[in-house]
Design a protein around this motif. Sequence first.
Motif, PDB file in Angstrom:
ATOM      1  N   SER A  35     -81.049 -18.431  94.004  1.00 40.77           N
ATOM      2  CA  SER A  35     -81.292 -17.328  93.061  1.00 40.77           C
ATOM      3  C   SER A  35     -82.001 -17.890  91.835  1.00 40.77           C
ATOM      4  CB  SER A  35     -79.971 -16.675  92.630  1.00 40.77           C
ATOM      5  OG  SER A  35     -79.252 -17.566  91.797  1.00 40.77           O
ATOM      6  N   GLY A  36     -82.458 -16.994  90.994  1.00 45.33           N
ATOM      7  CA  GLY A  36     -83.076 -17.428  89.740  1.00 45.33           C
ATOM      8  C   GLY A  36     -82.070 -18.145  88.855  1.00 45.33           C
ATOM      9  N   MET A  37     -80.824 -17.671  88.841  1.00 46.18           N
ATOM     10  CA  MET A  37     -79.803 -18.313  88.013  1.00 46.18           C
ATOM     11  C   MET A  37     -79.520 -19.734  88.504  1.00 46.18           C
ATOM     12  SD  MET A  37     -79.357 -16.260  85.634  1.00 46.18           S
ATOM     13  CE  MET A  37     -78.282 -17.395  84.789  1.00 46.18           C
ATOM     14  N   ALA A  38     -79.502 -19.915  89.833  1.00 39.23           N
ATOM     15  CA  ALA A  38     -79.287 -21.264  90.380  1.00 39.23           C
ATOM     16  C   ALA A  38     -80.424 -22.180  89.944  1.00 39.23           C
ATOM     17  CB  ALA A  38     -79.198 -21.208  91.905  1.00 39.23           C
ATOM     18  N   LEU A  51     -83.260 -14.240  75.386  1.00 34.45           N
ATOM     19  CA  LEU A  51     -83.091 -14.681  76.773  1.00 34.45           C
ATOM     20  C   LEU A  51     -82.473 -13.563  77.595  1.00 34.45           C
ATOM     21  CD1 LEU A  51     -81.562 -18.274  76.411  1.00 34.45           C
ATOM     22  CD2 LEU A  51     -83.873 -17.718  77.196  1.00 34.45           C
ATOM     23  N   TYR A  52     -82.741 -13.603  78.880  1.00 31.46           N
ATOM     24  CA  TYR A  52     -82.049 -12.723  79.825  1.00 31.46           C
ATOM     25  C   TYR A  52     -80.536 -12.905  79.604  1.00 31.46           C
ATOM     26  CZ  TYR A  52     -80.245 -11.424  84.452  1.00 31.46           C
ATOM     27  OH  TYR A  52     -79.528 -10.888  85.478  1.00 31.46           O
ATOM     28  N   GLY A  53     -79.789 -11.792  79.614  1.00 34.38           N
ATOM     29  CA  GLY A  53     -78.366 -11.826  79.265  1.00 34.38           C
ATOM     30  C   GLY A  53     -77.563 -12.856  80.046  1.00 34.38           C
ATOM     31  N   SER A  80     -90.471 -12.638  76.996  1.00 34.44           N
ATOM     32  CA  SER A  80     -89.021 -12.463  76.972  1.00 34.44           C
ATOM     33  C   SER A  80     -88.592 -11.095  77.497  1.00 34.44           C
ATOM     34  CB  SER A  80     -88.496 -12.681  75.550  1.00 34.44           C
ATOM     35  OG  SER A  80     -88.789 -11.558  74.749  1.00 34.44           O
ATOM     36  N   ASN A  81     -87.322 -11.053  77.875  1.00 33.96           N
ATOM     37  CA  ASN A  81     -86.744  -9.904  78.559  1.00 33.96           C
ATOM     38  C   ASN A  81     -85.621  -9.330  77.694  1.00 33.96           C
ATOM     39  OD1 ASN A  81     -85.630  -8.181  80.455  1.00 33.96           O
ATOM     40  ND2 ASN A  81     -84.836  -9.785  81.779  1.00 33.96           N
ATOM     41  N   PRO A  82     -85.646  -8.108  77.216  1.00 33.46           N
ATOM     42  CA  PRO A  82     -86.590  -7.014  77.491  1.00 33.46           C
ATOM     43  C   PRO A  82     -87.540  -6.738  76.327  1.00 33.46           C
ATOM     44  CG  PRO A  82     -84.558  -6.091  76.642  1.00 33.46           C
ATOM     45  CD  PRO A  82     -84.426  -7.584  76.530  1.00 33.46           C
ATOM     46  N   VAL A 120     -89.289 -23.747  80.939  1.00 34.40           N
ATOM     47  CA  VAL A 120     -89.824 -22.404  80.690  1.00 34.40           C
ATOM     48  C   VAL A 120     -89.478 -21.487  81.854  1.00 34.40           C
ATOM     49  CG1 VAL A 120     -91.922 -21.029  80.335  1.00 34.40           C
ATOM     50  CG2 VAL A 120     -91.728 -23.296  79.295  1.00 34.40           C
ATOM     51  N   ASP A 121     -88.778 -20.403  81.568  1.00 33.18           N
ATOM     52  CA  ASP A 121     -88.544 -19.359  82.562  1.00 33.18           C
ATOM     53  C   ASP A 121     -89.739 -18.412  82.482  1.00 33.18           C
ATOM     54  OD1 ASP A 121     -87.844 -17.044  83.924  1.00 33.18           O
ATOM     55  OD2 ASP A 121     -85.755 -17.046  83.257  1.00 33.18           O
ATOM     56  N   ALA A 122     -90.595 -18.484  83.510  1.00 36.89           N
ATOM     57  CA  ALA A 122     -91.839 -17.687  83.495  1.00 36.89           C
ATOM     58  C   ALA A 122     -91.764 -16.526  84.485  1.00 36.89           C
ATOM     59  CB  ALA A 122     -93.029 -18.583  83.797  1.00 36.89           C
ATOM     60  N   HIS A 170     -88.695 -19.759  88.077  1.00 41.14           N
ATOM     61  CA  HIS A 170     -88.903 -18.331  88.354  1.00 41.14           C
ATOM     62  C   HIS A 170     -87.691 -17.771  89.073  1.00 41.14           C
ATOM     63  CE1 HIS A 170     -93.229 -18.123  87.516  1.00 41.14           C
ATOM     64  NE2 HIS A 170     -93.280 -19.352  88.000  1.00 41.14           N
ATOM     65  N   SER A 171     -87.307 -16.558  88.710  1.00 37.90           N
ATOM     66  CA  SER A 171     -86.460 -15.803  89.610  1.00 37.90           C
ATOM     67  C   SER A 171     -87.417 -15.224  90.635  1.00 37.90           C
ATOM     68  CB  SER A 171     -85.734 -14.672  88.865  1.00 37.90           C
ATOM     69  OG  SER A 171     -85.233 -13.752  89.831  1.00 37.90           O
ATOM     70  N   ALA A 172     -87.380 -15.769  91.866  1.00 40.22           N
ATOM     71  CA  ALA A 172     -88.295 -15.312  92.916  1.00 40.22           C
ATOM     72  C   ALA A 172     -87.921 -13.924  93.416  1.00 40.22           C
ATOM     73  CB  ALA A 172     -88.296 -16.314  94.058  1.00 40.22           C
ATOM     74  N   THR A 173     -86.737 -13.479  92.992  1.00 37.18           N
ATOM     75  CA  THR A 173     -86.248 -12.127  93.308  1.00 37.18           C
ATOM     76  C   THR A 173     -87.201 -11.072  92.760  1.00 37.18           C
ATOM     77  OG1 THR A 173     -84.105 -13.149  92.801  1.00 37.18           O
ATOM     78  CG2 THR A 173     -84.115 -10.776  93.158  1.00 37.18           C
ATOM     79  N   LYS A 174     -87.977 -11.449  91.746  1.00 35.90           N
ATOM     80  CA  LYS A 174     -88.781 -10.470  91.005  1.00 35.90           C
ATOM     81  C   LYS A 174     -90.216 -10.416  91.553  1.00 35.90           C
ATOM     82  CE  LYS A 174     -85.177  -9.807  88.358  1.00 35.90           C
ATOM     83  NZ  LYS A 174     -84.194 -10.710  88.936  1.00 35.90           N
ATOM     84  N   TYR A 175     -91.198 -10.756  90.727  1.00 31.93           N
ATOM     85  CA  TYR A 175     -92.596 -10.576  91.135  1.00 31.93           C
ATOM     86  C   TYR A 175     -92.977 -11.406  92.361  1.00 31.93           C
ATOM     87  CZ  TYR A 175     -93.601  -8.002  86.875  1.00 31.93           C
ATOM     88  OH  TYR A 175     -93.609  -7.057  85.889  1.00 31.93           O
TER      89      TYR A 175
END
Length: 406
Positions: free
Chosen positions: A89-92, A121-123, A169-171, A194-196, A216-221
Amino acid sequence: MRSYRFDTRLVHVGERPADRADWRNGTPTSAPIHASTTFLYPTAQALDAAFAVGGDQVVYTRWGNPTVQALEALMSDLEDGRGAVACSSGMAALYLALLAAGTPRGATEPHPRHILASRDLYGATETLLRDFFAAQSVRVSYCDMSDPAAVKAAVYADEPDVVLLESLSNPLLKWSDVEAIAHYAHQVGARVVVDATLATPVLHRPLSQGADIVVHSATKYLSGHGDATGGILVARAGLLLDTARRYAIQLGMILGPFEARLIARGIRTLGLRVHRQCESAMTIAKALRNHPRIRRVIYPGLPEHPQHSLMALQTCGLFGGLVSFELADATREAAFAFMNRLKLILPATSLGDIYSLITYPPISSHRELTEVERAAHGISDGLLRLSVGIEDARDILADIEEALGP
Ligand SMILES: Cc1ncc(COP(=O)(O)O)c(C=O)c1O
């Protein structure tokens, strides 16, 4: 494939051997899924040699799998990295990145002393810093990474060993100058992570701007279709890469071959999708700017956005596929009523999919923060985040306008 341009490499790298000389009769055009936990060698001597070599040799899937390695090769190529580690996951991937970046040169165990992190940062990333790192006596401090002067002051005053930020940054969609931050961080020997996820490699490549690790959270784009969960870490140098890979294997944070295949397939259309999403996001942001039921629109493509010019320069005029906006009636009830009236845009807690998605940060990405913490971040009860999909922008806009009411 290095001689080809980015959009071409996006389509081909990692799918099959690039050199014809390496094709055998019947080489598959698209990479097969290696659903195998173990890999065979004809002799015990060959198996012994494979164990010893490590790296690309496949023996056991937790240590390496050809389908996963194909995705890693693709992402490393796109990000101009030394290599990549795909995670569950992105968190991992973020956790792994912080562990690897916090491992002093010459050490074999993670020992971060001080992480300087972005205030935006993402929560769940913030929770990770608080509940895992700060709880284990790692000092965690925060600064506004979109303000280079603030970063410079914090880096020189605190001398952190790791600097963590989201390029977009999110959101609240603040843009950070990775090049400037990496320059300051490296002066004090800190590593930059860097979280891109929101920017994607289509907008920028942080490693070529001086970052040490991009996540990257590959879950996303990257996967883009809402059907795979994964994360990826790309490192600029061999030492960081080897450290991250070792931890991923020890902690079992690996990605499975089926997810790896879905994510790699998603990446083949990343360029097309992201360009379309950026274009539609700009159309929607401009249209919502003057709507009487909207207090403010946050989109870096709008000239009033504080980092508009910098981002235009660093991303060749692409500003991402997310648009955040605050309702004039900034209450939870009004936000819920708006979400309930949407017919096309899906109320799903993610971003970067082909489908347009709406998120209400106080109940989703920033749920784990208290109301006071959210307010301190500038996340009000009227804030909604739209992830623009690849539908016709006119239909997305019409859905929003109808849900906003007359
Ligand atoms: C910027 C950012 N980083 C990391 C993550 C975590 O990714 P995952 O859900 O794949 O663990 C998210 C999830 O929303 C995110 O938005």
